[in-house]
Design an enzyme around this catalytic site. Sequence first.
Site, PDB file in Angstrom:
ATOM      1  N   PHE A   1     -22.101  30.683  -6.444  1.00  0.00           N
ATOM      2  CA  PHE A   1     -20.830  30.816  -5.721  1.00  0.00           C
ATOM      3  C   PHE A   1     -20.712  29.793  -4.595  1.00  0.00           C
ATOM      4  O   PHE A   1     -19.629  29.438  -4.174  1.00  0.00           O
ATOM      5  CB  PHE A   1     -20.648  32.248  -5.195  1.00  0.00           C
ATOM      6  CG  PHE A   1     -21.548  32.621  -4.050  1.00  0.00           C
ATOM      7  CD1 PHE A   1     -21.129  32.394  -2.751  1.00  0.00           C
ATOM      8  CD2 PHE A   1     -22.791  33.174  -4.269  1.00  0.00           C
ATOM      9  CE1 PHE A   1     -21.947  32.719  -1.687  1.00  0.00           C
ATOM     10  CE2 PHE A   1     -23.612  33.498  -3.213  1.00  0.00           C
ATOM     11  CZ  PHE A   1     -23.199  33.264  -1.914  1.00  0.00           C
TER      12      PHE A   1
ATOM     13  N   GLN B   1     -34.430  33.291  -4.477  1.00  0.00           N
ATOM     14  CA  GLN B   1     -33.223  33.530  -3.692  1.00  0.00           C
ATOM     15  C   GLN B   1     -32.155  34.189  -4.551  1.00  0.00           C
ATOM     16  O   GLN B   1     -31.078  34.497  -4.068  1.00  0.00           O
ATOM     17  CB  GLN B   1     -32.695  32.192  -3.149  1.00  0.00           C
ATOM     18  CG  GLN B   1     -33.678  31.508  -2.223  1.00  0.00           C
ATOM     19  CD  GLN B   1     -33.157  30.178  -1.727  1.00  0.00           C
ATOM     20  OE1 GLN B   1     -33.200  29.153  -2.407  1.00  0.00           O
ATOM     21  NE2 GLN B   1     -32.638  30.178  -0.529  1.00  0.00           N
TER      22      GLN B   1
ATOM     23  N   ILE C   1     -30.426  37.104  -7.097  1.00  0.00           N
ATOM     24  CA  ILE C   1     -30.319  38.559  -6.995  1.00  0.00           C
ATOM     25  C   ILE C   1     -30.077  39.219  -8.355  1.00  0.00           C
ATOM     26  O   ILE C   1     -29.759  40.391  -8.440  1.00  0.00           O
ATOM     27  CB  ILE C   1     -29.161  38.961  -6.036  1.00  0.00           C
ATOM     28  CG1 ILE C   1     -27.823  38.365  -6.501  1.00  0.00           C
ATOM     29  CG2 ILE C   1     -29.468  38.520  -4.599  1.00  0.00           C
ATOM     30  CD1 ILE C   1     -26.607  38.862  -5.706  1.00  0.00           C
ATOM     31  N   ASP C   2     -30.231  38.432  -9.443  1.00  0.00           N
ATOM     32  CA  ASP C   2     -29.822  38.924 -10.754  1.00  0.00           C
ATOM     33  C   ASP C   2     -30.888  39.704 -11.519  1.00  0.00           C
ATOM     34  O   ASP C   2     -30.603  40.253 -12.583  1.00  0.00           O
ATOM     35  CB  ASP C   2     -29.322  37.753 -11.610  1.00  0.00           C
ATOM     36  CG  ASP C   2     -30.284  36.575 -11.566  1.00  0.00           C
ATOM     37  OD1 ASP C   2     -31.502  36.771 -11.756  1.00  0.00           O
ATOM     38  OD2 ASP C   2     -29.820  35.445 -11.308  1.00  0.00           O
TER      39      ASP C   2
ATOM     40  N   HIS D   1     -33.264  37.859  -1.249  1.00  0.00           N
ATOM     41  CA  HIS D   1     -31.898  38.335  -0.992  1.00  0.00           C
ATOM     42  C   HIS D   1     -31.590  39.634  -1.724  1.00  0.00           C
ATOM     43  O   HIS D   1     -30.433  39.993  -1.899  1.00  0.00           O
ATOM     44  CB  HIS D   1     -30.890  37.245  -1.358  1.00  0.00           C
ATOM     45  CG  HIS D   1     -31.008  36.019  -0.494  1.00  0.00           C
ATOM     46  ND1 HIS D   1     -30.625  34.764  -0.895  1.00  0.00           N
ATOM     47  CD2 HIS D   1     -31.490  35.875   0.762  1.00  0.00           C
ATOM     48  CE1 HIS D   1     -30.861  33.889   0.079  1.00  0.00           C
ATOM     49  NE2 HIS D   1     -31.396  34.543   1.091  1.00  0.00           N
TER      50      HIS D   1
ATOM     51  N   CYS E   1     -27.210  59.735   1.406  1.00  0.00           N
ATOM     52  CA  CYS E   1     -28.392  60.512   1.011  1.00  0.00           C
ATOM     53  C   CYS E   1     -29.512  59.624   0.461  1.00  0.00           C
ATOM     54  O   CYS E   1     -30.591  60.106   0.151  1.00  0.00           O
ATOM     55  CB  CYS E   1     -28.022  61.589  -0.005  1.00  0.00           C
ATOM     56  SG  CYS E   1     -27.630  60.960  -1.651  1.00  0.00           S
TER      57      CYS E   1
ATOM     58  N   THR F   1     -33.317  24.400  -6.491  1.00  0.00           N
ATOM     59  CA  THR F   1     -32.750  24.540  -5.149  1.00  0.00           C
ATOM     60  C   THR F   1     -32.701  23.190  -4.461  1.00  0.00           C
ATOM     61  O   THR F   1     -33.599  22.361  -4.626  1.00  0.00           O
ATOM     62  CB  THR F   1     -33.546  25.542  -4.273  1.00  0.00           C
ATOM     63  OG1 THR F   1     -33.102  25.424  -2.917  1.00  0.00           O
ATOM     64  CG2 THR F   1     -35.036  25.290  -4.328  1.00  0.00           C
TER      65      THR F   1
ATOM     66  N   ILE G   1     -34.483  22.758 -14.817  1.00  0.00           N
ATOM     67  CA  ILE G   1     -35.704  23.532 -14.566  1.00  0.00           C
ATOM     68  C   ILE G   1     -36.203  24.221 -15.841  1.00  0.00           C
ATOM     69  O   ILE G   1     -37.407  24.274 -16.097  1.00  0.00           O
ATOM     70  CB  ILE G   1     -35.474  24.545 -13.394  1.00  0.00           C
ATOM     71  CG1 ILE G   1     -36.720  25.362 -13.081  1.00  0.00           C
ATOM     72  CG2 ILE G   1     -34.303  25.468 -13.634  1.00  0.00           C
ATOM     73  CD1 ILE G   1     -37.793  24.606 -12.383  1.00  0.00           C
TER      74      ILE G   1
HETATM   75 ZN    ZN Z   1     -25.439  60.319  -1.696  1.00  0.00          ZN
END
Ligand code: ZN
Length: 243
Positions: free
Chosen positions: A34, A102, A104-105, A120, A131, A193, A234
């Site tokens: 992104f 880095q 997040i997938d 991340h 909760c 990167t 890569i």
């Molecule tokens: Zn909850």
Amino acid sequence: MDKIEQLRKIIENSSSIVFFGGAGVSTESHIPDFRSDTGLYKRKYPYLAEQMLSHSFYVKHPKEFFDFYFNEMIYEDAVPNKAHLALTKLEKQGKLKAIVTQNIDGLHQKAGSVNVLELHGSVMRNYCTQCKKSFTLDETIQLRDKDGIPRCDNDQAIIKPDVVLYEEGLDQHIIYEAVNAISHADTLIVGGTSLVVYPAAGLIQYFQGKNLVLINKESTPMDSQATLVIHDSIGKVLDEAVK
Ligand SMILES: [Zn+2]
């Protein structure tokens, strides 16, 4: 000796490799970065991507936050590419000690890697803000209300993805583990990167080993300090270098 052969030799002579990966590892699984595609989001959303992924935006505009998040950050059908698979192989061989990412997938775990330090966070983990009940990605998607906001099935509180938003601090335990792994490595392979995004450049400074390998399509500010620099994909490079 060509560069792939040099990398093979380095891997062969290493016993404690750490891989540090950036967005380029994920883009080869067709997950867009992104940061490099702001034009695309500008046409679709009235805010910048960085703004929509900030903690204050999530608090003030949860509907818009989750709209952007689920439409642009979640790629449920993404599969591990050659880079992920080569790293899993290296870990099974006992050579690779940790992956610091880095991204997040969750694709490293999908590929079978075990010691993955996610700076991340991960879209795969989600928890109720009240909760603390945890939810898988699938469950979180199922629990979206009419505004698209995921709600806990116990108490209707918002379910927050375990990803680090802008304005939020990094998990200090993960940072500690990453520093520890990097400072004990004999070889550090940095891939996908440009090494300009925090905290990448800072973490690399802890490396005291023998071989710093940089694999990235474009040049990086660290190129002159590396043992070996390969400007290529890569996935292609690791696939060829890891037997
Ligand atoms: Zn909850």
